[in-house]
Motif scaffolding. Structure first.
Motif, mmCIF file in Angstrom:
data_model
loop_
_atom_site.group_PDB
_atom_site.id
_atom_site.type_symbol
_atom_site.label_atom_id
_atom_site.label_comp_id
_atom_site.label_asym_id
_atom_site.label_seq_id
_atom_site.Cartn_x
_atom_site.Cartn_y
_atom_site.Cartn_z
ATOM 1 N N GLY A 1 2.780 -8.243 6.232
ATOM 2 C CA GLY A 1 3.051 -8.594 4.843
ATOM 3 C C GLY A 1 1.908 -9.308 4.143
ATOM 4 O O GLY A 1 1.673 -9.089 2.950
ATOM 5 N N LEU A 2 1.150 -10.155 4.858
ATOM 6 C CA LEU A 2 0.115 -10.953 4.207
ATOM 7 C C LEU A 2 -1.021 -10.131 3.594
ATOM 8 O O LEU A 2 -1.394 -10.371 2.442
ATOM 9 N N LEU B 1 0.259 -8.564 0.441
ATOM 10 C CA LEU B 1 0.486 -9.560 -0.607
ATOM 11 C C LEU B 1 -0.839 -10.018 -1.217
ATOM 12 O O LEU B 1 -0.979 -10.097 -2.448
ATOM 13 N N ARG C 1 -2.453 -7.270 -3.359
ATOM 14 C CA ARG C 1 -1.761 -7.065 -4.643
ATOM 15 C C ARG C 1 -1.985 -8.210 -5.618
ATOM 16 O O ARG C 1 -1.866 -8.027 -6.828
ATOM 17 N N THR C 2 -2.303 -9.388 -5.105
ATOM 18 C CA THR C 2 -2.577 -10.525 -5.985
ATOM 19 C C THR C 2 -4.067 -10.666 -6.291
ATOM 20 O O THR C 2 -4.477 -11.636 -6.933
ATOM 21 N N SER D 1 -6.321 -13.687 4.899
ATOM 22 C CA SER D 1 -5.192 -13.215 5.700
ATOM 23 C C SER D 1 -5.287 -13.663 7.155
ATOM 24 O O SER D 1 -4.279 -14.004 7.766
#
Length: 341
Positions: free
Chosen positions: A296-297, A300, A303-304, A312
């Motif tokens: 997930g990291l 995330l 996307r940011t 990460s």
């Protein structure tokens, strides 16, 4: 068949092409024919004509744009065919076709998987826009291969960014790295605090402390593998859902295998089945959670707009270590029981 001047195979490309879209490599001056035309007639009109694409002939439903693609005929097949054969008998009715705006690497891989020398591009309404040549596709894959190595080193936008990250001065290196490492330092302090909360359990059975490094390390190792695979998948355009689905199965499976190996080994060495069960169950749970965190990291952060090269890894390590410790001691309490003063 028409020897179409540039721009007549389809409407002009949009002025706002997406970065890296396959449209920018499009060739519109391509040979076009109808399905009912004979091979001899098509060959005759190819001679002496200057086309941007000479590897394939586009078979369309009409000669004048806007027209729709029916299939592609490789020129090598056209030259070897009997003169009376129709284009409909020679064409590949399922050539690689992509919609304008698709990422160039995904488009190139589609052509490779189909084994064709050209890639057809159509508009969103299905109108044939033109072809992308095989040397162009090869160049795209080589550039993307170069960029993929940069991404695997940290999911950077390009090799230029990768070189800047390698060559930047010490002050900028510190600026990029210290915030994440400071977060890691805070995580280490919190880990020490967590261990202190279970001091009574450790005093009651000091053997539990022997396996803390192993549980934490194995969970980190599984998470690191997941992180590398997710970053690689992001770099080549693999759907995020696919990566998440596969890794949520792989992580627990790896934890289960490690737990099954650990259970008899610890039992045999320590002579305590409950201690062995504690470590084994903790491994399964910690590896499963580490996989979710590591998958997930990167997604995330990407996307940011943040660079996972610096973020990460340290952040995933902090979270995985903390969660692994919580899981290990929680399982110890459940299996071995609480310690009362």
């Amino acid at each position: 068949m028409l020897d179409q001047p540039a721009g007549t195979a389809a409407a002009p490309p949009p002025a706002h092409l997406l970065p890296g879209a396959i449209d920018q490599y499009l060739s519109t001056r391509v040979p076009v024919c109808l399905a009912e035309e004979r091979a001899s007639d098509i060959r005759a009109r190819l001679v002496g004509k200057d086309h941007e694409v000479a590897e394939d002939v586009a078979v369309c439903d009409r000669l004048e744009p806007p027209h729709r693609l029916v299939g592609l005929i490789p020129v090598s097949r056209l030259l070897a065919a009997d003169g009376e054969r129709r284009a409909a008998d020679l064409l590949d009715a399922d050539p690689p076709v992509v919609v304008e705006g698709l990422d160039r690497e995904q488009a190139a891989w589609k052509a490779v998987q189909h084994g064709e020398s050209s890639l057809a591009v159509v508009a969103t309404d299905g109108a044939f826009r033109g072809l992308v040549r095989s040397p162009t596709l090869l160049g795209v894959l080589l550039r993307e291969h170069d960029e993929d190595f940069a991404r695997l080193g940290g999911y950077l936008a390009s090799t230029r960014s990768a070189r800047l990250a390698v060559e930047e001065p010490v002050a900028r290196r510190l600026w990029h790295r210290l915030p994440w490492l400071a977060l890691g330092l805070a995580g280490a302090a919190m880990s020490a605090w967590l261990v202190g909360l279970f001091e009574g359990r450790l005093v009651a059975d000091v053997r539990l402390a022997f396996f803390i490094p192993g549980v934490v390390y194995l969970a980190d190792a599984v998470g690191t593998q997941t992180e590398a695979l997710v970053v690689r998948g992001l770099s080549v355009g693999t759907p995020v859902r696919t990566a998440l689905r596969l890794e949520t199965i792989t992580g627990p499976a790896l934890g289960l295998l490690l737990g099954l190996v650990s259970l008899p080994a610890i039992w045999a060495v320590m002579g305590d089945v409950r201690l062995a069960a504690t470590v084994s169950i903790a491994l399964v749970a910690a590896c499963s959670v580490a996989t979710l965190v590591a998958a997930g990291l990167p997604i995330l952060l990407a996307r940011t707009g943040r660079d996972p090269a610096f973020g990460s890894g340290p952040l995933a390590t902090v979270l995985q270590d903390l969660l692994s410790l919580v899981i290990y001691f929680a399982v110890a309490v459940l299996v071995l029981g609480e310690v009362h003063p």
